[in-house]
Write a protein that holds these residues in place. Structure first.
Motif, short mmCIF file in Angstrom:
data_model
loop_
_atom_site.label_atom_id
_atom_site.label_comp_id
_atom_site.label_asym_id
_atom_site.label_seq_id
_atom_site.Cartn_x
_atom_site.Cartn_y
_atom_site.Cartn_z
N GLY A 103 1.74 -7.50 -6.91
CA GLY A 103 2.52 -6.86 -7.96
C GLY A 103 3.94 -6.52 -7.56
N ILE A 104 4.49 -7.26 -6.61
CA ILE A 104 5.86 -7.02 -6.15
C ILE A 104 6.73 -8.19 -6.59
CG2 ILE A 104 7.35 -6.70 -4.13
CD1 ILE A 104 4.88 -5.51 -2.69
N ALA A 105 7.73 -7.89 -7.40
CA ALA A 105 8.57 -8.96 -7.93
C ALA A 105 10.04 -8.81 -7.56
CB ALA A 105 8.43 -9.00 -9.45
N ASN A 106 10.40 -7.73 -6.88
CA ASN A 106 11.81 -7.46 -6.61
C ASN A 106 12.24 -7.89 -5.20
OD1 ASN A 106 10.28 -5.45 -5.38
ND2 ASN A 106 11.89 -3.92 -5.54
N ALA A 107 11.88 -9.09 -4.82
CA ALA A 107 12.23 -9.57 -3.48
C ALA A 107 13.15 -10.78 -3.59
CB ALA A 107 10.98 -9.93 -2.69
N SER A 108 14.23 -10.74 -2.82
CA SER A 108 15.09 -11.92 -2.69
C SER A 108 14.71 -12.62 -1.39
CB SER A 108 16.56 -11.53 -2.71
OG SER A 108 16.87 -10.65 -1.65
N VAL A 109 15.19 -13.84 -1.21
CA VAL A 109 14.78 -14.65 -0.07
C VAL A 109 16.00 -15.19 0.66
CG1 VAL A 109 13.59 -16.77 0.62
CG2 VAL A 109 12.64 -15.34 -1.19
N GLN A 110 15.94 -15.14 1.98
CA GLN A 110 16.93 -15.81 2.83
C GLN A 110 16.17 -16.68 3.82
OE1 GLN A 110 19.92 -13.56 4.84
NE2 GLN A 110 20.23 -12.16 3.12
N THR A 111 16.53 -17.94 3.89
CA THR A 111 15.99 -18.80 4.93
C THR A 111 17.14 -19.16 5.84
OG1 THR A 111 16.27 -20.75 3.53
CG2 THR A 111 14.10 -19.74 3.53
N ARG A 112 16.89 -19.05 7.11
CA ARG A 112 17.91 -19.29 8.13
C ARG A 112 17.32 -20.18 9.21
NH1 ARG A 112 21.94 -14.95 8.92
NH2 ARG A 112 22.15 -13.90 6.94
N HIS A 113 18.17 -20.67 10.07
CA HIS A 113 17.67 -21.40 11.23
C HIS A 113 18.46 -20.94 12.45
CE1 HIS A 113 20.90 -23.92 9.57
NE2 HIS A 113 21.15 -24.26 10.81
N GLY A 114 17.76 -20.94 13.58
CA GLY A 114 18.35 -20.48 14.83
C GLY A 114 17.33 -19.69 15.61
N GLN A 115 17.83 -18.76 16.43
CA GLN A 115 16.97 -17.87 17.20
C GLN A 115 16.48 -16.76 16.27
OE1 GLN A 115 16.03 -18.28 20.40
NE2 GLN A 115 17.16 -20.21 20.40
N ALA A 116 15.19 -16.56 16.20
CA ALA A 116 14.60 -15.66 15.21
C ALA A 116 15.17 -14.24 15.27
CB ALA A 116 13.08 -15.63 15.35
N ALA A 157 0.82 -1.21 0.00
CA ALA A 157 0.00 0.00 0.00
C ALA A 157 0.86 1.26 0.00
CB ALA A 157 -0.94 0.00 1.20
N GLN A 158 2.08 1.15 0.46
CA GLN A 158 3.01 2.27 0.53
C GLN A 158 4.15 2.05 -0.46
OE1 GLN A 158 1.96 4.73 2.52
NE2 GLN A 158 0.30 3.42 3.22
N ARG A 159 3.82 1.68 -1.68
CA ARG A 159 4.82 1.29 -2.69
C ARG A 159 5.96 2.29 -2.83
NH1 ARG A 159 3.61 -2.98 -6.05
NH2 ARG A 159 5.39 -2.40 -7.31
N SER A 160 5.64 3.56 -2.87
CA SER A 160 6.70 4.55 -3.11
C SER A 160 7.71 4.60 -1.96
CB SER A 160 6.10 5.94 -3.34
OG SER A 160 5.39 6.36 -2.20
N MET A 161 7.27 4.26 -0.77
CA MET A 161 8.18 4.27 0.39
C MET A 161 9.00 2.98 0.50
SD MET A 161 5.96 6.01 3.44
CE MET A 161 7.14 5.54 4.66
N PHE A 162 8.41 1.84 0.14
CA PHE A 162 9.03 0.56 0.45
C PHE A 162 9.38 -0.31 -0.75
CE2 PHE A 162 6.29 1.58 4.11
CZ PHE A 162 7.28 1.71 5.06
N VAL A 163 8.78 -0.07 -1.89
CA VAL A 163 8.98 -0.99 -3.01
C VAL A 163 9.73 -0.33 -4.15
CG1 VAL A 163 7.85 -2.49 -4.69
CG2 VAL A 163 6.90 -2.27 -2.38
#
Length: 141
Positions: A78-91, A22-28
């Motif tokens: 409509g957001i396609a510019n996200a990369s992903v990291q999966t980790r394990h441990g203490q959040a 909803a706040q695309r200009s600020m965050f996306v």
């Protein structure tokens, strides 16, 4: 700017992603989103009895259970510019570490909105991230 978005697959994650959209200009627009999911670690006393490839597959499958629906939600927004990291441990520790390692300028996370008593009794990943991070943290309730 890189923006780390902590995701756990909950309704609070969905709300945070809706807010970001909803706040695309600020965050996306012009920013890179880095989705970070932290799977609780198998305790060392148990994990030493599990083959490394089996353990890696377990973490991969657990991460996919959260990340795949989040990716679908982002595509629907409509957001396609996200990369992903999966980790394990203490959040909280892993979220802060991920943000620092990727050079993020902001951490965004949904919060369950527990009151003071709830945080005192249960603790809060969001509270710990705020306490441990030198970066700004945006909580979406």
């Amino acid at each position: 700017m890189k923006i780390v978005v902590a995701v756990d697959g909950s309704e609070f994650t969905r709300k945070a992603l809706d807010y970001i959209a909803a706040q695309r200009s600020m965050f996306v627009d012009g920013h890179e989103l880095v989705l970070v999911h932290v799977c609780p670690a198998i305790p060392p006393h148990a994990s030493r009895h599990i083959a490394k490839d089996t353990l890696a597959e377990y973490y991969k499958e657990e991460g996919a259970k959260v990340i795949d629906p989040v990716k679908q939600q982002l595509q629907g927004l409509g957001i396609a510019n996200a990369s992903v990291q999966t980790r394990h441990g203490q959040a909280a520790e892993e979220i802060v570490r991920a943000a620092e390692e990727c050079g993020a300028g902001l951490v965004v996370m949904g919060t369950h909105g527990h009151g003071t008593l709830g945080r005192a009794l249960m603790g809060s990943v969001a509270t710990k991230v705020i306490a441990e991070s030198s970066l700004p943290v945006l909580l979406v309730q």
